[in-house]
Design a protein around this motif. Structure first.
Motif, short mmCIF file in Angstrom:
data_model
loop_
_atom_site.label_atom_id
_atom_site.label_comp_id
_atom_site.label_asym_id
_atom_site.label_seq_id
_atom_site.Cartn_x
_atom_site.Cartn_y
_atom_site.Cartn_z
N ASP A 51 0.81 -1.22 0.00
CA ASP A 51 0.00 0.00 0.00
C ASP A 51 0.85 1.27 0.00
N CYS A 52 2.17 1.13 0.10
CA CYS A 52 3.12 2.26 0.09
C CYS A 52 2.91 3.22 1.27
N ILE A 53 2.20 2.78 2.28
CA ILE A 53 1.94 3.60 3.47
C ILE A 53 2.44 2.89 4.73
N THR A 54 2.16 1.60 4.81
CA THR A 54 2.48 0.82 6.00
C THR A 54 3.94 0.39 5.98
N PRO A 55 4.72 0.80 6.97
CA PRO A 55 6.12 0.35 7.02
C PRO A 55 6.20 -1.17 7.18
N PHE A 56 7.11 -1.77 6.48
CA PHE A 56 7.36 -3.21 6.60
C PHE A 56 8.31 -3.37 7.77
N ASP A 57 7.82 -3.91 8.88
CA ASP A 57 8.62 -3.88 10.10
C ASP A 57 9.20 -5.22 10.52
N ASP A 58 9.27 -6.18 9.60
CA ASP A 58 9.88 -7.47 9.92
C ASP A 58 11.22 -7.55 9.21
N ASP A 59 12.31 -7.33 9.95
CA ASP A 59 13.63 -7.30 9.33
C ASP A 59 14.20 -8.68 9.04
N SER A 60 13.42 -9.75 9.24
CA SER A 60 13.91 -11.07 8.87
C SER A 60 13.77 -11.30 7.36
N TYR A 61 13.02 -10.45 6.66
CA TYR A 61 12.85 -10.57 5.22
C TYR A 61 13.72 -9.56 4.45
N PHE A 62 13.76 -8.32 4.92
CA PHE A 62 14.46 -7.26 4.22
C PHE A 62 15.33 -6.47 5.18
N SER A 63 16.44 -5.96 4.68
CA SER A 63 17.17 -4.91 5.37
C SER A 63 17.53 -3.88 4.30
N VAL A 64 17.46 -2.62 4.65
CA VAL A 64 17.69 -1.56 3.68
C VAL A 64 18.59 -0.50 4.30
N ASP A 65 19.43 0.10 3.47
CA ASP A 65 20.36 1.11 3.96
C ASP A 65 20.75 2.02 2.79
N THR A 66 21.36 3.13 3.11
CA THR A 66 21.95 3.99 2.09
C THR A 66 23.44 4.09 2.37
N THR A 67 24.22 4.20 1.30
CA THR A 67 25.65 4.33 1.46
C THR A 67 26.00 5.77 1.80
N THR A 68 27.21 5.99 2.24
CA THR A 68 27.68 7.36 2.37
C THR A 68 27.74 7.94 0.96
N PRO A 69 27.65 9.24 0.81
CA PRO A 69 27.66 9.81 -0.54
C PRO A 69 28.89 9.36 -1.33
N THR A 70 28.65 8.97 -2.57
CA THR A 70 29.74 8.58 -3.46
C THR A 70 30.32 9.79 -4.16
N SER A 71 29.62 10.91 -4.10
CA SER A 71 30.09 12.17 -4.67
C SER A 71 29.36 13.30 -3.97
N SER A 72 30.06 14.38 -3.75
CA SER A 72 29.41 15.55 -3.14
C SER A 72 30.00 16.82 -3.75
N ALA A 73 29.86 16.92 -5.06
CA ALA A 73 30.32 18.12 -5.75
C ALA A 73 29.59 19.34 -5.18
N PRO A 74 30.19 20.51 -5.22
CA PRO A 74 29.56 21.69 -4.62
C PRO A 74 28.41 22.27 -5.45
N ASP A 75 27.52 21.39 -5.93
CA ASP A 75 26.39 21.84 -6.75
C ASP A 75 25.07 21.67 -6.02
N GLY A 76 25.11 21.32 -4.74
CA GLY A 76 23.88 21.16 -3.98
C GLY A 76 23.28 19.78 -4.06
N PHE A 77 23.97 18.83 -4.71
CA PHE A 77 23.45 17.48 -4.87
C PHE A 77 24.47 16.46 -4.38
N ILE A 78 23.98 15.29 -3.99
CA ILE A 78 24.84 14.19 -3.60
C ILE A 78 24.42 12.95 -4.38
N GLN A 79 25.35 12.05 -4.55
CA GLN A 79 25.07 10.78 -5.19
C GLN A 79 25.34 9.69 -4.15
#
Length: 135
Positions: free
Chosen positions: A76-104
């Motif tokens: 439903d894109c509203i209810t958080p999936f709260d069982d971490d035995s199926y999925f784990s999700v994370d973001t990496t540290t920025p791979t680029s941070s040029a001084p243009d106001g954006f990060i990758q």
């Protein structure tokens, strides 16, 4: 208004059909205002088996230089999936941070296929192909 090419790159003006004698100015992109942000994928997702049970999916993003994070939601894109035995999700540290106001950065999702197989979340392929998908 933004225009996209076949590689999902975006521009602020549509491409011209005829070349001009004088070069056109480089495209510009207006960054987000306060309390606004922009996020877009910058390439295809990749996947790799990390064990006999899990698959790691990584997707690259370009975003406004803000705090970022990732969550898994139910269909439903509203209810958080709260069982971490199926999925784990994370973001990496920025791979680029040029001084243009954006990060990758990359968002990584590790899915335990063995654990989710046979649950209500798992949808087996119906064409006889081995495997399935999760919504």
């Amino acid at each position: 208004m933004f225009y996209y090419d076949d590689d999902d790159d975006y521009y602020t003006a549509p491409p011209t059909r005829k070349p001009t004698k004088a070069p056109t100015p480089a495209p510009t992109i207006t960054g987000p205002d306060r309390n606004e942000w922009l996020i877009s994928t910058t390439g295809n997702s990749t996947e790799q088996a990390t064990s006999k049970d899990t698959v790691l999916i990584s997707t690259p993003f370009n975003a406004s230089n803000r705090d970022v994070g990732a969550l898994v939601f139910e269909a439903d894109c509203i209810t958080p999936f709260d069982d971490d035995s199926y999925f784990s999700v994370d973001t990496t540290t920025p791979t680029s941070s040029a001084p243009d106001g954006f990060i990758q950065f990359n968002t990584t999702l590790e899915m335990n296929v063995t654990a989710i197989n046979g649950t209500d979340y798992w949808n087996a392929f119906t064409d006889g192909t081995r495997g399935g998908w999760v919504e």
